[in-house]
Scaffold this motif. Structure first.
Motif, PDB file in Angstrom:
ATOM      1  N   CYS A  33       0.820  -1.208   0.000  1.00 31.32           N
ATOM      2  CA  CYS A  33       0.000   0.000   0.000  1.00 31.32           C
ATOM      3  C   CYS A  33       0.855   1.259   0.000  1.00 31.32           C
TER       4      CYS A  33
ATOM      5  N   TRP B  66      -2.549   4.553   3.336  1.00 31.35           N
ATOM      6  CA  TRP B  66      -3.438   3.406   3.267  1.00 31.35           C
ATOM      7  C   TRP B  66      -2.757   2.196   3.862  1.00 31.35           C
TER       8      TRP B  66
ATOM      9  N   CYS C 263      -5.480  -2.594   1.765  1.00 32.46           N
ATOM     10  CA  CYS C 263      -5.204  -1.164   1.561  1.00 32.46           C
ATOM     11  C   CYS C 263      -6.463  -0.304   1.717  1.00 32.46           C
ATOM     12  N   SER C 264      -7.404  -0.734   2.530  1.00 30.63           N
ATOM     13  CA  SER C 264      -8.634   0.039   2.703  1.00 30.63           C
ATOM     14  C   SER C 264      -8.663   0.798   4.023  1.00 30.63           C
TER      15      SER C 264
END
Length: 822
Positions: A150, A154, A159-160
């Motif tokens: 990422c 993030w 990667c959220s």
């Protein structure tokens, strides 16, 4: 016929050149083949329709162009002259035989490498493991392991999840928590609005040129509506009411007033544009940002993080997902300015263009961003952590000087090397690209990154802890570190005092550093307190004093498993060297030379720790003994030298060059060797670059620290014949102390050499050693790889050398000795 004779001869010369070029590319030698080739072109000329459209055919007997005796005579002479010119324009041939290539080396490591039998290169392995949520569209999926990597801001498995780096003392709205609430300045304290992905400060959104983020609901990673003008290193000295702001220095109106930086089209005051990718008076010129191998042309660069195009992955977007076809139309075609920065990656050739390969096979990890690309994105100061960058008009150039430049250079070299393997199961070694040098540039600027979080200890402590955490991540994620206890893992430690403070669980690996200190036990000699690895420190992250796990547990350097490698020097830093084509008839009129930092100012280094006080003591001795007046020795800082000549010019004019420590290593050995100046080493119990591999006593002198008073006498006592012999040896080994193999390095060296050749009327330099000027053969990186091959049995714990190495060990030693004596 006389009308066409000059044209015919000119074409003959041109075609002769073309034939020579073709023959040379096919491995032909100059001489008879070129002559025959040129003569064959002569007959071809007879069929060319010179003036056929405008001139009627001649009456009477036909005479073929350039076939009469007179023209044959001219052709023969033209060919002879052409051959002379071509021979004069060529560098001397490179050594070919292993004995010649291994000249001045110690032991059998070099011969073993060259005598190994190459094997066929097979197409690369491809992987297709998916990642969760396609890494949220902001990260890259490593399809070999199904891991998301990422960018800054993030995190999480896909990667959220937000992973922020707030500015120092940041409050609501990403603004400072109160200009008067805290009086302390910090690198990342922000008088405007903070981009809290990387702690970069911009003009606030309520100004004309303020930073405005992407609107709510925009896709993850969407660019801001307006980037805005940067406020990094630009701080207010007063607030809007005129009250003094203790941590700033610029009047409020100059920053935020109608004619100020954040509001005026042509502001009367300007803040610096130090972020990578922004140039111009108002930071409005957007240029390419810098990434590893410029994302191989398969991705977009964001402050050091490559966002790869679909189907590509890896830290440099150089790996192709299984089932994805390589298509024309990648970034380097739409952005031609990045093409000069791209180095071809051999390991990804499919089908293999490089038909054979040799060991060692080296697997290059994609490291978790915490230890790699995060540091690039956090640097904010655009020139940090790089060896090259883009300037006006997207012209790329080398950064002026980066003490830790070997870190990004070696990363790109390992990635693009023919020794790289994409199959970890066959790897002899594993290269671990942890950005320690980049950490030294950003450490302490912000609370992130720090290891452990919340503790600001010496930079050396933070580096050791980060390297330890990287090792733990490798051990938890891959099976390869534990397989041999980390002995086959390669780590770069570019810091001033090298690997002195490396964590003891990391220490069994191969340590590449610039500092070959041998004494043990040892203590830090640095004059920079933030690098003192001998300061005690206790923390819950490690039981007891951290020194028990680092500097008290091992030496700084172990010549059996580690290597002292050259510092990175771009060719422009040795552009006056005869080895790059500078005129070799220039007299070396400086007897001995050193220019550098002495720290003699009162109060700057009261304990005289810097350089072990060697530089300072020598300076006083040079004044007492009148070195400059009596012996032609130039020693001191620039103001003491009394010359406008460049550093490279002075090195090229010197017979002896002092190699003295700084806070630890100093690149003075490389400076001397790359200019053909005999190094004079004054630092006890410290190996110089490649001293464990090359017999440096054949081209350098070592003087004990106890003999500082006798330095000039010792140098004067060296016979001229011995000095000349040392200089000849330097010409045969200098190329091992500089890095080639990257496109920019080779282009730069070639440009310098060609300029000198043009000044000499097209004649190539015949100076001994100049044959290596534009070649990567046996350069510093190749030397490292050759040594690594020799160590495979020991590293793998097998003691079974290759058949070639076992059978030729004795012969290799004898051959190298003969070559050295030649």
């Amino acid at each position: 016929m006389d009308l066409y004779k000059p044209l015919g001869l000119a074409l003959l010369l041109l075609l002769g050149l073309c034939s020579q070029y073709a023959l040379r590319n096919q491995g032909a030698t100059l001489g008879a083949p070129a002559h025959l080739a040129a003569r064959s072109w002569v007959s071809t000329l007879s069929s060319w329709p010179f003036g056929a459209q405008s001139r009627p055919p001649a009456e009477g007997p036909k005479r073929r162009l350039l076939q009469d005796a007179e023209n044959d005579k001219h052709a023969d002479e033209a060919v002879k002259q052409l051959i002379v010119r071509l021979n004069a324009s060529r560098l001397l041939p490179l050594p070919v035989k292993p004995q010649e290539r291994c000249v001045l080396t110690k032991g059998t490591w070099c011969m073993q490498y060259h005598l190994q039998a190459p094997v066929p290169r097979y197409p690369p392995r491809y992987y297709d493991k998916p990642c969760p949520n396609d890494c949220n569209g902001v990260g890259n999926c490593n399809h070999e392991y199904g891991l998301c990597f990422c960018p800054a801001g993030w995190g999480g498995p896909d990667c959220s999840q937000p992973r922020k780096r707030p500015c120092h003392h940041m409050g609501e709205g990403k603004r400072d928590a109160g200009w008067h609430n805290l009086t302390a300045w910090s690198h990342t304290r922000c008088a405007g609005v903070c981009d809290d992905d990387v702690a970069m400060c911009y003009c606030p959104p309520d100004t004309k040129y303020g930073h405005r983020e992407a609107p709510p609901g925009a896709r993850p990673g969407a660019p801001p509506e307006q980037r805005g003008r940067p406020l990094f290193m630009c701080t207010p000295g007063t607030d809007k009411d005129g009250k003094k702001v203790e941590w700033g220095g610029t009047p409020y109106e100059d920053m935020f007033g109608p004619e100020g930086w954040c509001n005026a089209d042509k502001p009367k005051f300007t803040c610096p544009c130090r972020l990578d990718g922004l140039l111009g008076p108002t930071c409005s010129e957007v240029v390419e940002q810098t990434c590893t191998n410029q994302c191989s042309g398969h991705g977009e660069c964001n402050q050091g993080f490559c966002k790869c195009h679909a189907g590509w992955y890896g830290v440099d977007c150089g790996l192709r997902r299984a089932g994805v076809l390589s298509e024309v139309g990648d970034e380097w075609l739409t952005k031609p300015w990045i093409e000069p920065t791209l180095t071809h990656t051999v390991a990804t050739e499919d089908p293999p263009l490089t038909p054979v390969r040799r060991r060692p096979y080296i697997y290059v990890y994609d490291m978790k961003p915490d230890f790699s690309t995060d540091l690039m994105q956090y640097r904010i100061e655009g020139s940090h952590c790089l060896y090259r960058s883009f300037g006006h008009g997207n012209r790329t150039s080398f950064v002026g000087y980066n003490a830790y430049g070997v870190e990004p250079v070696l990363h790109e070299l390992f990635l693009t090397s023919e020794h790289r393997t994409l199959d970890p199961e066959e790897a002899d070694y594993f290269y671990v690209p942890v950005n320690l040098g980049c950490l030294f540039d950003v450490y302490g600027w912000n609370e992130i990154p720090r290891w452990p979080r919340g503790l600001l200890g010496p930079r050396t402590h933070g580096a050791a802890m980060m390297q330890r955490e990287a090792m733990r991540w490798l051990n938890a994620t891959f099976p390869y570190f534990a397989r041999r206890g980390g002995r086959d893992h390669i780590w770069v430690n570019p810091h001033d005092e090298g690997a002195c403070y490396v964590w003891k669980e990391v220490w069994p690996g191969v340590m590449l550093s610039h500092w070959g200190r041998l004494d043990f036990p040892h203590a830090s000699n640095t004059a920079y307190g933030q690098d003192n690895y001998s300061l005690p420190l206790h923390h819950a992250a490690h039981p007891g004093d951290w020194r028990d796990h680092t500097s008290l547990a091992h030496p700084c350097f172990d010549p059996k498993k580690d290597l002292v490698v050259p510092a990175f020097k771009q060719p422009a830093l040795y552009n006056k060297s005869p080895f790059l084509g500078a005129p070799a008839d220039r007299e070396r009129d400086v007897f001995a030379f050193f220019i550098g930092d002495l720290r003699m100012e009162p109060g700057r280094d009261p304990a005289c720790r810097y350089s072990r006080c060697i530089r300072q003591r020598l300076y006083n001795i040079s004044r007492d003994q009148h070195w400059k007046e009596a012996h032609g020795v130039l020693y001191g800082e620039r103001k003491d030298i009394g010359s406008d000549a460049t550093y490279s010019e002075l090195l090229a004019r010197s017979k002896f060059c002092f190699v003295l420590p700084g806070d630890g290593w100093s690149p003075r050995w490389e400076d001397a060797v790359l200019h053909g100046c005999v190094p004079v080493v004054i630092m006890d119990d410290v190996q110089v670059v490649f001293e464990s591999l090359i017999d440096v006593s054949l081209f350098s002198l070592r003087i004990p620290e106890a003999d500082l008073d006798r330095v000039v006498d010792i140098l004067k006592a060296l016979p001229q014949a011995k000095l000349a012999e040392m200089q000849r040896h330097l010409a045969r080994v200098w190329h091992r102390y500089r890095y080639m193999g990257l496109r920019m390095l080779e282009d730069s060296a070639r440009s310098i050499m060609w300029d000198y050749r043009a000044e000499a009327g097209g004649k190539a330099p015949r100076t001994p050693g100049a044959e290596f000027s534009t070649s990567r053969q046996d350069d510093a990186f190749a030397t490292i790889l050759q040594w690594l091959y020799h160590r495979i049995p020991e590293v793998h714990g097998t003691q079974q050398a290759s058949k070639a190495g076992a059978l030729t060990a004795g012969a290799a030693s004898d051959s190298v000795g003969v070559a050295a004596a030649a």
